[in-house]
Design a protein around this motif. Structure first.
Motif, PDB file in Angstrom:
ATOM      1  N   UNK A   2       0.829  -1.208   0.000  1.00 49.45           N
ATOM      2  CA  UNK A   2       0.000   0.000   0.000  1.00 49.45           C
ATOM      3  C   UNK A   2       0.860   1.253   0.000  1.00 49.45           C
ATOM      4  N   UNK A   3       1.896   1.262   0.827  1.00 51.05           N
ATOM      5  CA  UNK A   3       2.777   2.419   0.919  1.00 51.05           C
ATOM      6  C   UNK A   3       3.494   2.661  -0.407  1.00 51.05           C
ATOM      7  N   UNK A   4       3.928   1.599  -1.048  1.00 48.38           N
ATOM      8  CA  UNK A   4       4.617   1.753  -2.333  1.00 48.38           C
ATOM      9  C   UNK A   4       3.684   2.309  -3.405  1.00 48.38           C
ATOM     10  N   UNK A   5       2.453   1.850  -3.432  1.00 44.93           N
ATOM     11  CA  UNK A   5       1.503   2.321  -4.439  1.00 44.93           C
ATOM     12  C   UNK A   5       1.080   3.761  -4.152  1.00 44.93           C
ATOM     13  N   UNK A   6       0.772   4.060  -2.899  1.00 48.93           N
ATOM     14  CA  UNK A   6       0.330   5.414  -2.546  1.00 48.93           C
ATOM     15  C   UNK A   6       1.479   6.405  -2.699  1.00 48.93           C
ATOM     16  N   UNK A   7       2.697   5.967  -2.446  1.00 55.51           N
ATOM     17  CA  UNK A   7       3.861   6.844  -2.590  1.00 55.51           C
ATOM     18  C   UNK A   7       4.054   7.323  -4.011  1.00 55.51           C
ATOM     19  N   UNK A   8       3.542   6.583  -4.983  1.00 57.51           N
ATOM     20  CA  UNK A   8       3.636   7.002  -6.381  1.00 57.51           C
ATOM     21  C   UNK A   8       2.693   8.166  -6.677  1.00 57.51           C
ATOM     22  N   UNK A  23       1.148  10.666  -4.232  1.00 57.71           N
ATOM     23  CA  UNK A  23       1.262  11.939  -3.530  1.00 57.71           C
ATOM     24  C   UNK A  23       2.046  11.763  -2.227  1.00 57.71           C
ATOM     25  N   UNK A  24       2.847  12.741  -1.902  1.00 53.83           N
ATOM     26  CA  UNK A  24       3.606  12.674  -0.650  1.00 53.83           C
ATOM     27  C   UNK A  24       2.700  12.932   0.556  1.00 53.83           C
ATOM     28  N   UNK A  25       1.629  13.690   0.384  1.00 55.06           N
ATOM     29  CA  UNK A  25       0.681  13.929   1.476  1.00 55.06           C
ATOM     30  C   UNK A  25      -0.060  12.631   1.820  1.00 55.06           C
ATOM     31  N   UNK A  26      -0.497  11.934   0.778  1.00 52.97           N
ATOM     32  CA  UNK A  26      -1.166  10.653   1.005  1.00 52.97           C
ATOM     33  C   UNK A  26      -0.212   9.644   1.629  1.00 52.97           C
ATOM     34  N   UNK A  27       1.043   9.689   1.209  1.00 49.04           N
ATOM     35  CA  UNK A  27       2.043   8.789   1.772  1.00 49.04           C
ATOM     36  C   UNK A  27       2.267   9.085   3.250  1.00 49.04           C
ATOM     37  N   UNK A  28       2.243  10.355   3.628  1.00 49.84           N
ATOM     38  CA  UNK A  28       2.419  10.732   5.033  1.00 49.84           C
ATOM     39  C   UNK A  28       1.251  10.236   5.885  1.00 49.84           C
TER      40      UNK A  28
END
Length: 129
Positions: free
Chosen positions: A42-48, A50-55
């Motif tokens: 999930x983190x790898x996909x969301x990191x692609x 947005x950085x806000x979503x990743x945070x």
């Protein structure tokens, strides 16, 4: 002359072999690895995206993993009760009490899991907005 007794089921049990233990361990291991692996994916996909979503993923993964860990009692308790019901069926207990015990255990576990899942889901939904 010595009186010969049939061995009890406990005396007939043998210790599992290394191969049997390894087979069980390897098939059960994904149960414990899956939540962490899913968080990483999930983190790898969301990191692609947005950085806000990743945070936001860090605390979200921690909350979901913690809630899942706290609710493992449903699985452990159900497994214990179902194994007892099945074992009493295997022991030759032909009464319907053991099968009704298994059915009752299954019904209560499904009901409890549904109720707890709904409450946790509503709680997460309330805090998400």
């Amino acid at each position: 002359r010595a009186h010969h007794q049939e061995p009890t089921p406990q005396q007939q049990q043998r210790e599992p072999s290394f191969f049997e233990l390894s087979k069980f361990t390897l098939t059960a291991m994904p149960i414990f690895v899956a939540p962490t692996l899913m968080s990483v994916i999930d983190t790898a996909v969301v990191g692609q995206a947005s950085s806000v979503d990743l945070a936001a993923m860090g605390p979200a993964c921690a909350v979901v993993d913690s809630v899942t860990g706290l609710l493992v009692f449903i699985s452990v308790g159900t497994t214990n009760l179902m194994s007892r019901a099945v074992a009493s069926d295997d022991d030759g207990d032909s009464s319907s009490s053991s099968s009704s015990s298994a059915a009752r255990t299954c019904a209560v576990a499904l009901g409890l899991a549904s109720l707890v899942g709904a409450v946790v889901g509503l709680g997460l939904l309330a805090f998400a907005s």
